[in-house]
Design a protein around this motif. Structure first.
Motif, PDB file in Angstrom:
ATOM      1  N   VAL A  59       0.833  -1.201   0.000  1.00 42.59           N
ATOM      2  CA  VAL A  59       0.000   0.000   0.000  1.00 42.59           C
ATOM      3  C   VAL A  59       0.871   1.257   0.000  1.00 42.59           C
ATOM      4  N   PHE A  60       1.927   1.253   0.809  1.00 43.51           N
ATOM      5  CA  PHE A  60       2.808   2.409   0.926  1.00 43.51           C
ATOM      6  C   PHE A  60       3.471   2.739  -0.400  1.00 43.51           C
ATOM      7  N   PHE A  61       4.008   1.733  -1.081  1.00 39.99           N
ATOM      8  CA  PHE A  61       4.727   1.990  -2.328  1.00 39.99           C
ATOM      9  C   PHE A  61       3.784   2.228  -3.499  1.00 39.99           C
ATOM     10  N   VAL A  62       2.588   1.678  -3.457  1.00 39.18           N
ATOM     11  CA  VAL A  62       1.594   2.052  -4.461  1.00 39.18           C
ATOM     12  C   VAL A  62       1.291   3.540  -4.342  1.00 39.18           C
ATOM     13  N   GLY A  63       1.169   4.031  -3.105  1.00 33.63           N
ATOM     14  CA  GLY A  63       0.926   5.452  -2.895  1.00 33.63           C
ATOM     15  C   GLY A  63       2.079   6.311  -3.377  1.00 33.63           C
ATOM     16  N   LEU A  64       3.314   5.900  -3.060  1.00 32.11           N
ATOM     17  CA  LEU A  64       4.482   6.638  -3.536  1.00 32.11           C
ATOM     18  C   LEU A  64       4.494   6.713  -5.061  1.00 32.11           C
ATOM     19  N   SER A  65       4.166   5.589  -5.702  1.00 32.83           N
ATOM     20  CA  SER A  65       4.185   5.544  -7.157  1.00 32.83           C
ATOM     21  C   SER A  65       3.087   6.414  -7.753  1.00 32.83           C
ATOM     22  N   ALA A  66       1.871   6.275  -7.244  1.00 34.21           N
ATOM     23  CA  ALA A  66       0.747   7.047  -7.779  1.00 34.21           C
ATOM     24  C   ALA A  66       0.970   8.538  -7.583  1.00 34.21           C
ATOM     25  N   GLY A  67       1.420   8.926  -6.392  1.00 36.53           N
ATOM     26  CA  GLY A  67       1.666  10.333  -6.127  1.00 36.53           C
ATOM     27  C   GLY A  67       2.746  10.910  -7.014  1.00 36.53           C
ATOM     28  N   GLY A  68       3.835  10.154  -7.207  1.00 36.76           N
ATOM     29  CA  GLY A  68       4.913  10.629  -8.058  1.00 36.76           C
ATOM     30  C   GLY A  68       4.471  10.829  -9.497  1.00 36.76           C
TER      31      GLY A  68
END
Length: 449
Positions: free
Chosen positions: A62-71
């Motif tokens: 979940v954390f890295f999906v968020g990092l990816s989507a936000g970036g």
């Protein structure tokens, strides 16, 4: 462009670069060995059981999906609105987005136990399950991110003579055509990124049996978490890459992006958290002080790290214009914001399983074998601690993501017309200078507002 970047003569990593690569390689290898051990022993090698069926792997997913989507959102919005102001960050943001989605996707594999189970998503998908939709969009999103990065850099790759240009030539007409294609790619990237993390949020928000998760605000909160963490990661990475390579970050962008980060944090922590928690406090307590204390005090240390360390302190650093002008303040706020989002994920997953649906004795079986000496396979309160195996696998996958970014910085130009060298620059940084011997371009020459 300097002659050392023409043709295929790509500079080698310096001593520091080789040490960094070696360290990442060791971590990746250690994670792989730990995964082989988990395969041989089964999920019993982890801290998961029948109570905690989701744990460290899913939390980091979940954390890295968020990092990816936000970036990806942060990198695509300027392209969509034809703004050149943040062009120097576009390629770097998409590279980070691609690396993070690779990390997120790989986190699913050890969580499944047996890698062969992933074929079920392809051979017999149940489209009623949000898990199937999440798997599909992660794959599509990852492929899109790779293609999007290539679109943004292929003319510069051709200018460098890199084989990664795949036959594309560098022409002025081609660059004009690519700018139009970048607009349409951004038009796809923004809703795709929103869809990616919204589907991830719905996986939690649709769990009727989990009171802490069952809420229509989970998906919007996930999007705001993505914007906060994605922009924070982009800022921290850009400053580090500016320091250790010849990539040059226009310093005037730092306070501007810090201001945007402050707005994202305020919307997330001040508004959405209040909108999510206040109804729960009101439903549980009907006296003014009981409602207020339940809303403000929280129920775990994770809550305080998330809201104060990751919210209030960064907001305090970014809200004062004189402090926000300092790069260290923006970087500190970004790091704290990322830590806060990480602990929000810990709060979401780790505390989500603490309260069981069955509280009466004997409770729920943990699924672990009875070992005697007073051991109890039943529980009424969920307890989870990640094992060394989980930690090693997770660190190894994250190191692989860092390796992707490092190699990408070496072979993919992060700024128009320039590659990136991993050694100290010989000339001081200016806001308008470009990396690796490029000519200086003024803001009005680039058409920036």
């Amino acid at each position: 462009m300097s002659t050392e970047h023409s043709g295929l003569a790509i500079p080698q990593f310096g001593t520091k670069g080789r040490i960094w690569l070696l360290a990442l390689g060791v971590l990746v290898a250690a994670g792989f060995v730990a995964w082989l051990y988990q395969l041989s022993q089964g999920l019993v090698a982890t801290g998961m059981d029948n109570v905690f069926s989701w744990a460290l792997y899913i939390m980091l997913f979940v954390f890295f999906v968020g990092l990816s989507a936000g970036g990806l959102i942060i990198s695509s919005v300027p392209k969509f609105f034809h703004s050149k102001r943040y062009d120097s960050l576009a390629q770097l943001g998409v590279l980070l987005s691609f690396a993070c989605i690779v990390v997120a996707g790989l986190m699913i594999i050890p969580d499944l136990g047996r890698p062969s189970q992933i074929t079920g998503f392809i051979t017999s998908p149940d489209f009623r399950s949000p898990m199937v939709w999440d798997f599909g969009i992660v794959v599509v999103y990852g492929l899109f991110s790779a293609g999007y990065l290539w679109l943004l850099t292929r003319r510069d790759l051709a200018q460098m003579g890199s084989p990664l240009a795949f036959g594309v030539t560098d022409t002025e007409d081609g660059r004009k055509a690519d700018r139009k294609k970048a607009f349409w790619a951004a038009a796809v990237a923004i809703p795709l990124a929103i869809m990616l993390h919204s589907v991830t949020g719905w996986i939690f928000g649709l769990q009727v049996g989990r009171g802490d998760w069952f809420s229509p605000l989970v998906a919007p909160m996930f999007i705001m978490k993505a914007l906060v963490s994605g922009l924070g990661l982009l800022l921290v990475t850009a400053v580090l890459v500016d320091k250790f390579t010849r990539y040059e970050l226009p310093q005037k962008l730092v306070p501007d992006l810090g201001k945007i980060l402050g707005v994202f944090i305020a919307v997330h922590i001040v508004y959405l958290v209040a909108a999510e928690r206040l109804p729960h406090a009101w439903a549980s307590n009907f006296e003014f002080w009981a409602i207020t204390s339940s809303f403000l005090v929280g129920d775990s240390t994770y809550f305080w790290i998330w809201t104060v360390v990751g919210g209030a302190i960064p907001l305090a650093l970014l809200i004062v214009p004189s402090i926000r002008q300092q790069v260290w303040a923006v970087v500190t706020a970004s790091v704290l914001a990322i830590v806060g989002i990480l602990f929000e994920g810990i709060y979401l997953v780790f505390t989500g399983y603490t309260d069981l649906n069955i509280t009466a004795a004997p409770g729920v079986t943990t699924g672990r074998g009875y070992t005697g000496l007073g051991a109890d396979v039943w529980t009424t309160i969920g307890v989870y601690t990640p094992t060394a195996v989980e930690l090693l696998i997770s660190v190894g996958i994250i190191a692989l993501g860092a390796l992707i970014v490092t190699v990408g910085l070496r072979f993919i130009p992060m700024q128009p017309g320039n590659g990136v060298e991993f050694h100290e620059r010989e000339t001081p940084v200016t806001d308008t200078a470009v990396a690796d011997g490029g000519s200086e371009r003024l803001d009005d020459e680039r058409g920036e507002p």
